[in-house]
Design an enzyme around this catalytic site. Structure first.
Site, PDB file in Angstrom:
ATOM      1  N   THR A   1       0.846  -1.190   0.000  1.00 37.13           N
ATOM      2  CA  THR A   1       0.000   0.000   0.000  1.00 37.13           C
ATOM      3  C   THR A   1       0.882   1.240   0.000  1.00 37.13           C
ATOM      4  O   THR A   1       1.946   1.256   0.605  1.00 37.13           O
ATOM      5  CB  THR A   1      -0.884  -0.001   1.259  1.00 37.13           C
ATOM      6  OG1 THR A   1      -1.796  -1.095   1.187  1.00 37.13           O
ATOM      7  CG2 THR A   1      -1.674   1.288   1.386  1.00 37.13           C
TER       8      THR A   1
ATOM      9  N   ARG B   1     -13.877  -7.180  -1.266  1.00 40.52           N
ATOM     10  CA  ARG B   1     -13.291  -6.830   0.027  1.00 40.52           C
ATOM     11  C   ARG B   1     -12.727  -5.418  -0.028  1.00 40.52           C
ATOM     12  O   ARG B   1     -12.048  -5.035  -0.963  1.00 40.52           O
ATOM     13  CB  ARG B   1     -12.186  -7.824   0.376  1.00 40.52           C
ATOM     14  CG  ARG B   1     -11.462  -7.547   1.708  1.00 40.52           C
ATOM     15  CD  ARG B   1     -10.183  -6.771   1.502  1.00 40.52           C
ATOM     16  NE  ARG B   1      -9.382  -6.677   2.744  1.00 40.52           N
ATOM     17  CZ  ARG B   1      -8.255  -5.964   2.847  1.00 40.52           C
ATOM     18  NH1 ARG B   1      -7.810  -5.280   1.807  1.00 40.52           N
ATOM     19  NH2 ARG B   1      -7.598  -5.924   3.980  1.00 40.52           N
ATOM     20  N   VAL B   2     -13.010  -4.630   0.992  1.00 40.09           N
ATOM     21  CA  VAL B   2     -12.482  -3.274   1.115  1.00 40.09           C
ATOM     22  C   VAL B   2     -11.651  -3.200   2.384  1.00 40.09           C
ATOM     23  O   VAL B   2     -12.108  -3.599   3.456  1.00 40.09           O
ATOM     24  CB  VAL B   2     -13.616  -2.224   1.164  1.00 40.09           C
ATOM     25  CG1 VAL B   2     -13.041  -0.826   1.366  1.00 40.09           C
ATOM     26  CG2 VAL B   2     -14.444  -2.276  -0.119  1.00 40.09           C
TER      27      VAL B   2
ATOM     28  N   GLY C   1      -0.618  -1.872   5.871  1.00 39.94           N
ATOM     29  CA  GLY C   1      -0.569  -3.101   6.654  1.00 39.94           C
ATOM     30  C   GLY C   1      -1.834  -3.913   6.458  1.00 39.94           C
ATOM     31  O   GLY C   1      -2.469  -3.856   5.408  1.00 39.94           O
TER      32      GLY C   1
END
Length: 301
Positions: A168, A196-197, A220
């Site tokens: 990320t 999925r979020v 993470g």
């Protein structure tokens, strides 16, 4: 005020052969955004530019190079927040736009905060943003990882201490006028369920910014970050602590309450940096007082 910017490119156990690419990518993001701040650009423009650089770099799990879900597709999430008035824009499950933070930024100009899936993509088209073939987002590296996941029963991506991409990306900046902004963008976790979020597009979880306190961007395992609203919690700590301490306390809260693993970058309203991670590595970069750029995968480097 002297402008500042800090970026991250994921917190996980980064294999040695991939560390240089992570360091170089974070460095480039700062080197692209920092001159803008020096010329008087807004913190919002700076974090958007920095995140764009990282979204287009196949090194990271965002935009080109993002991980594949269990259907073998890419779904991207992103958010951006203005510390002046708490304006916020976010998108999730985007498949056809390489730089989803640009959609989130456009959304800040409307009365809405959060769009997902086809609705987000339709809005992006209406705004004239450039669409891409979803195949342009896929890298050979992630195809191989997808095959590994498909062939390995019991494969778990929620393990911070093995080389599973958690790249990320995010940025936090303060401009010469004292205004702050933060942004986060991700492809999520490898083999995630379709739809999925994670934390990246959720205000207070993967991103938060308030001129009165400071700004933060997380990287993470999103479920724990959401449950602890880690970025907002860390910014609240800034009311009584320096930025480095607040970042450490945010990660400690995550681990104590939900046994989570993550990384966190911050700036407070004084322009002081904070960063902490309880994974082996977190790729990051920031501007030093002399104008040079520090980039590393270790917080103590």
């Amino acid at each position: 005020m002297e402008p500042k910017i800090i970026v991250h490119g994921g917190a996980w156990t980064i294999p040695p052969e991939r560390q240089k690419a992570h360091i170089d990518g974070c460095r480039e993001a700062v080197e692209r955004a920092w001159p803008m701040l020096q010329r008087g650009a807004s913190a919002l423009d700076a974090v958007q530019t920095a995140v764009n650089v990282l979204e287009m770099d196949p090194t990271f799990d965002s935009g080109r190079g993002a991980v594949l879900n269990s259907d073998g597709q890419i779904e991207l999430d992103a958010s951006i927040m203005d510390g002046r008035d708490l304006n916020f824009g976010a998108v999730a499950a985007v498949r056809r736009f390489m730089t989803p933070v640009d959609i989130a930024r456009k959304l800040m100009e409307t009365e809405f905060c959060f769009l997902v899936g086809e609705g987000a993509e339709r809005f992006a088209r209406e705004q004239g943003l450039k669409e891409c073939d979803p195949r342009a987002l896929v890298t050979e590296r992630e195809l191989k990882l997808f095959e590994t996941i498909c062939n390995q029963q019991g494969y778990c991506t929620h393990d911070a201490f093995k080389p599973v991409p958690q790249g990320t990306v995010g940025a936090v900046a303060i401009d010469r006028y004292g205004n702050m902004a933060a942004a986060t963008s991700t492809g999520g976790t490898p083999g995630k369920r379709p739809g999925r979020v994670g934390d990246a597009p959720i205000c207070g979880a993967g991103v938060y910014c308030d001129n009165l306190l400071g700004g933060a961007s997380a990287t993470g395992f999103g479920e724990g970050i959401i449950r602890t609203l880690m970025c907002r919690s860390a910014c609240d700590y800034l009311a009584q602590h320096d930025a480095m301490t607040a970042a450490r306390m945010g990660i400690e809260l995550l681990h104590a309450r939900v046994q989570g693993h993550a990384g966190l970058i911050m700036l407070n309203s004084k322009g002081e940096y904070g960063l902490f991670h309880n994974t082996d590595h977190m790729a990051h970069a920031y501007v030093l007082p002399d104008g040079s750029v520090h980039a590393s995968v270790h917080r103590d480097a």
